[in-house]
Design a protein around this motif. Structure first.
Motif, mmCIF file in Angstrom:
data_model
loop_
_atom_site.group_PDB
_atom_site.id
_atom_site.type_symbol
_atom_site.label_atom_id
_atom_site.label_comp_id
_atom_site.label_asym_id
_atom_site.label_seq_id
_atom_site.Cartn_x
_atom_site.Cartn_y
_atom_site.Cartn_z
ATOM 1 N N GLN A 69 0.834 -1.207 0.000
ATOM 2 C CA GLN A 69 0.000 0.000 0.000
ATOM 3 C C GLN A 69 0.870 1.260 0.000
ATOM 4 O O GLN A 69 0.520 2.256 -0.628
ATOM 5 C CB GLN A 69 -0.978 0.006 1.184
ATOM 6 C CG GLN A 69 -1.992 1.142 1.124
ATOM 7 C CD GLN A 69 -2.880 1.084 -0.126
ATOM 8 O OE1 GLN A 69 -3.371 0.018 -0.509
ATOM 9 N NE2 GLN A 69 -3.065 2.222 -0.799
ATOM 10 N N ASP A 96 1.712 1.662 -3.503
ATOM 11 C CA ASP A 96 0.519 2.133 -4.227
ATOM 12 C C ASP A 96 0.374 3.647 -4.042
ATOM 13 O O ASP A 96 0.054 4.369 -4.991
ATOM 14 C CB ASP A 96 -0.729 1.414 -3.690
ATOM 15 C CG ASP A 96 -2.003 1.780 -4.455
ATOM 16 O OD1 ASP A 96 -2.171 1.283 -5.576
ATOM 17 O OD2 ASP A 96 -2.821 2.571 -3.934
ATOM 18 N N ASP A 97 0.627 4.099 -2.832
ATOM 19 C CA ASP A 97 0.436 5.520 -2.533
ATOM 20 C C ASP A 97 1.528 6.398 -3.162
ATOM 21 O O ASP A 97 1.270 7.575 -3.436
ATOM 22 C CB ASP A 97 0.347 5.721 -1.015
ATOM 23 C CG ASP A 97 -0.936 5.107 -0.439
ATOM 24 O OD1 ASP A 97 -1.874 4.835 -1.224
ATOM 25 O OD2 ASP A 97 -1.013 4.892 0.788
ATOM 26 N N ASP A 125 -5.627 10.496 -4.972
ATOM 27 C CA ASP A 125 -5.950 10.441 -3.536
ATOM 28 C C ASP A 125 -6.209 11.849 -2.994
ATOM 29 O O ASP A 125 -7.181 12.056 -2.252
ATOM 30 C CB ASP A 125 -4.817 9.754 -2.753
ATOM 31 C CG ASP A 125 -4.725 8.255 -3.064
ATOM 32 O OD1 ASP A 125 -5.787 7.617 -3.242
ATOM 33 O OD2 ASP A 125 -3.596 7.722 -3.141
ATOM 34 N N LYS A 137 -5.824 3.001 -13.674
ATOM 35 C CA LYS A 137 -6.807 3.588 -12.750
ATOM 36 C C LYS A 137 -6.416 5.055 -12.555
ATOM 37 O O LYS A 137 -5.289 5.448 -12.889
ATOM 38 C CB LYS A 137 -6.803 2.826 -11.420
ATOM 39 C CG LYS A 137 -5.480 2.925 -10.643
ATOM 40 C CD LYS A 137 -5.482 2.079 -9.370
ATOM 41 C CE LYS A 137 -4.187 2.239 -8.598
ATOM 42 N NZ LYS A 137 -4.092 1.348 -7.441
#
Ligand code: 2DE
Ligand code: MG
Ligand code: MG
Ligand code: MG
Ligand code: MG
Length: 328
Positions: free
Chosen positions: A215, A218-219, A238, A232
């Motif tokens: 994660q 991912d961030d 975010d 995506k």
């Protein structure tokens, strides 16, 4: 190469799962059936089932190959359920986030609308519960019920942290929303093999640290990669949801005055996302996030080293490397 060792260990299992998952999500209604099968007809990275299968193959021991195959059949169902729950969570995540693309195609909410997408996610959760219940092991059912609780809890925590995020809260959120599923599914594979407690714990820690690192990566990708590569929404997606992830929190350590202002108004003014992006880029925020991810990958390797040496254990560590170096 690392790919070859992973491939030769679990390729057969992955093929069985790819076929069996399509049967597991079949239903006698054309719209629900199409919605439920949607993401299983294209291929994702499928890291989660691969990790479960590698843990299983690294731990399983038995008097006979038949005995091992019996246990493996159950562990493949755990791996399959892990991917089904993951996909259900992404379907719901895309509704919550209002995302219109996933895995390079329209998200389920875009394709079928929010209503069908909510219901298809629920349906997938139900089918995974059914598959898990049929394994006849109450502890495994309990582990995955905890995961589903954590997924919801993580999303709500993330929402509550908007505009006032701190690092402790962030780490708790990513454990709930991402690491818990990987940790508990690896643990379930170990429970089914009848492994001793310290090995069951090592399996859990292996999955947990990979999940946290995953994660964190991912961030960072939301800052460093574009939508074309990720399949995506990206480039501050975010922030556009008001969410402050690790790169933002690190940039705020370096530029507290400017960044805390942007965080507290959830990047809601014109140009906020762009200026936060600038601060992230001129700080070491992405590097610091990658370093933190690397420290969790290292903890995952340490956990894997609790297992007995074997070619499968070596393959597990190669897969960690590959996940660590991913760019999408
Ligand atoms: C991914 O985070 C989030 C995963 C958990 C979603 C869980 C929900 C609770 P991201 P990306 C929505 C309900 C779901 C259940 C109970 C199955 O960073 O960047 O938004 O891939 O992921 O959009
Ligand atoms: Mg999302
Ligand atoms: Mg989300
Ligand atoms: Mg994300
Ligand atoms: Mg993600």
């Amino acid at each position: 190469t690392s790919d070859d060792s992973v491939k030769s260990t679990i390729d057969g299992d992955m093929t069985i799962i790819s076929d069996s998952v399509l049967g597991s999500v079949k239903v006698d209604h054309p719209v629900l059936d199409a919605a439920a099968a949607y993401f299983f007809q294209i291929s994702g990275k499928r890291f989660r089932p691969m990790l479960v299968l590698l843990v299983a193959r690294a731990i399983n021991k038995g008097a006979t190959p038949e005995h091992i195959e019996n246990i493996m059949a159950k562990q493949r169902k755990v791996a399959e359920s892990t991917e089904i729950i993951h996909v259900a969570s992404l379907i719901h995540d895309d509704i919550v986030d209002g995302s219109d693309t996933r895995r390079g195609i329209p998200s389920l909410n875009t394709k079928f609308g929010n209503k069908v997408a909510v219901l298809a996610g629920d349906f997938l959760l139900a089918r995974s519960s059914l598959t898990l219940a049929r394994l006849g092991n109450i502890e495994v059912v309990e582990l995955f019920s905890t995961v589903i609780e954590h997924l919801s809890h993580g999303e709500v925590l993330q929402m509550a942290g908007k505009g006032k995020q701190n690092f402790d809260n962030y780490m708790r959120t990513i454990y709930f929303k991402t690491a818990s599923l990987i940790a508990h599914s690896c643990k379930a594979a170990a429970v089914l093999s009848g492994a001793p407690l310290h090995i069951v714990e090592a399996a859990y820690n292996f999955g947990k640290h990979i999940g946290i690192a995953y994660q964190l990566t991912d961030d960072t990708l939301d800052f460093t990669q574009n939508e074309g590569l990720l399949g995506k929404p990206s480039q501050g997606a975010d922030m556009r949801l008001g969410i402050s992830t690790a790169p933002i929190l690190y940039a705020a350590k370096q530029y507290p005055n400017e960044m805390n202002e942007l965080i507290s108004r959830k990047f809601s003014n014109d140009g906020d996302v762009e200026s936060a992006m600038e601060f992230v880029k001129k700080s070491q925020a992405v590097e610091h996030t990658q370093d933190l991810a690397a420290s969790h990958f290292k903890k995952a390797v340490d956990a894997a080293l609790q297992f007995e040496p074997s070619p499968t254990r070596t393959a597990m560590i190669s897969l960690i490397r590959k996940i660590m170096e991913r760019d999408h």
